[in-house]
Design an enzyme around this catalytic site. Sequence first.
Site, PDB file in Angstrom:
ATOM      1  N   LEU A  48       0.872  -1.167   0.000  1.00  0.00           N
ATOM      2  CA  LEU A  48       0.000   0.000   0.000  1.00  0.00           C
ATOM      3  C   LEU A  48       0.910   1.218   0.000  1.00  0.00           C
ATOM      4  CD1 LEU A  48      -2.730  -0.720   2.737  1.00  0.00           C
ATOM      5  CD2 LEU A  48      -3.078  -0.578   0.269  1.00  0.00           C
ATOM      6  N   ASP A  49       0.467   2.283  -0.634  1.00  0.00           N
ATOM      7  CA  ASP A  49       1.235   3.525  -0.599  1.00  0.00           C
ATOM      8  C   ASP A  49       1.501   3.920   0.846  1.00  0.00           C
ATOM      9  OD1 ASP A  49       0.955   3.628  -3.360  1.00  0.00           O
ATOM     10  OD2 ASP A  49      -0.725   5.037  -3.288  1.00  0.00           O
ATOM     11  N   ARG A  50       2.603   4.599   1.057  1.00  0.00           N
ATOM     12  CA  ARG A  50       2.961   5.046   2.411  1.00  0.00           C
ATOM     13  C   ARG A  50       1.822   5.845   3.052  1.00  0.00           C
ATOM     14  NH1 ARG A  50       8.558   8.087   4.098  1.00  0.00           N
ATOM     15  NH2 ARG A  50       8.104   8.184   6.306  1.00  0.00           N
ATOM     16  N   ARG A 136      -5.700   6.213  -7.170  1.00  0.00           N
ATOM     17  CA  ARG A 136      -5.458   7.649  -7.150  1.00  0.00           C
ATOM     18  C   ARG A 136      -5.394   8.214  -8.566  1.00  0.00           C
ATOM     19  NH1 ARG A 136      -0.301   7.834  -3.268  1.00  0.00           N
ATOM     20  NH2 ARG A 136      -0.409  10.068  -3.715  1.00  0.00           N
TER      21      ARG A 136
END
Length: 196
Positions: A48-50, A136
Site C-alpha cells: 500500500l502507498d505510504r 489515485r
Amino acid sequence: ADEGLYSVWDKSYGVLSHGSKWGDHQSLGRHAESQLSPQRNAFVVHRLDRAATGLMLIAHSKKAAQALGQLFEARQIDKHYQVAVHGLFPEASQRFTDSLDNKPALTTAKRFDYNASGDISYLDVKIETGYKHQIRRHLSQHGYPVVGDRLYGKLSEACEQELKLTPNLQLRACQLEFISPFDGESKQYQIDGLTA
C-alpha cells in the site's frame, strides 16, 4: 489476525510497506516480526502507498509468500477500498479502464455517501489489477482526486474549511477476500472504512 503461515495487519498512515534505501526498520514487515508471538520472519506479499491505510498480508515463510503472491498475480484476491474524493461523484457505479503505464487497469467505484458542505464523495472501490497509485490515478484522471492526495490532487477551499486542516490521504484498504492456498477455505478480512 495471525493465521500462522501469514498474518493480516492494519497499516497506519506513514508506515512503509517495504523498506527504503535507508533500511527497513520502519516498515510493516519489521513491525510484524517484532510483534508476533512466536516470532517469525515477515515477507510482505503486496503493498500500500505510504500515505494509504488498511489491510495488508504478511507471509511468514518464503513458500507462503510465493503461494499468496501467486493469488495476487492471478487476480484471485478481491481487494476493496473506501476512498474520499473531491466533487459529487455519480450515483451509478463507474468503471475506469484507462491503461496505466501501457498496461490494462480496471477500477470500479460506487458512491455510498456525500458531504455537501465539503463537496466530498465517499466511495467503495474495487480494483482487479494492482498498479502503482492505480486508484489515485484513475479517480484523478476522471476529475475526482482523492482527498489529501498531494501527488495527483489538490485540496479544495470547501474541503479545507470543512476539515480545518490538510488531511492525510483518504484511501483505506478495508477488505480482502480469497481462497486460502493452505487449507482451501474461504477467507475474508474486514476493518472499519472511512466515515462521512
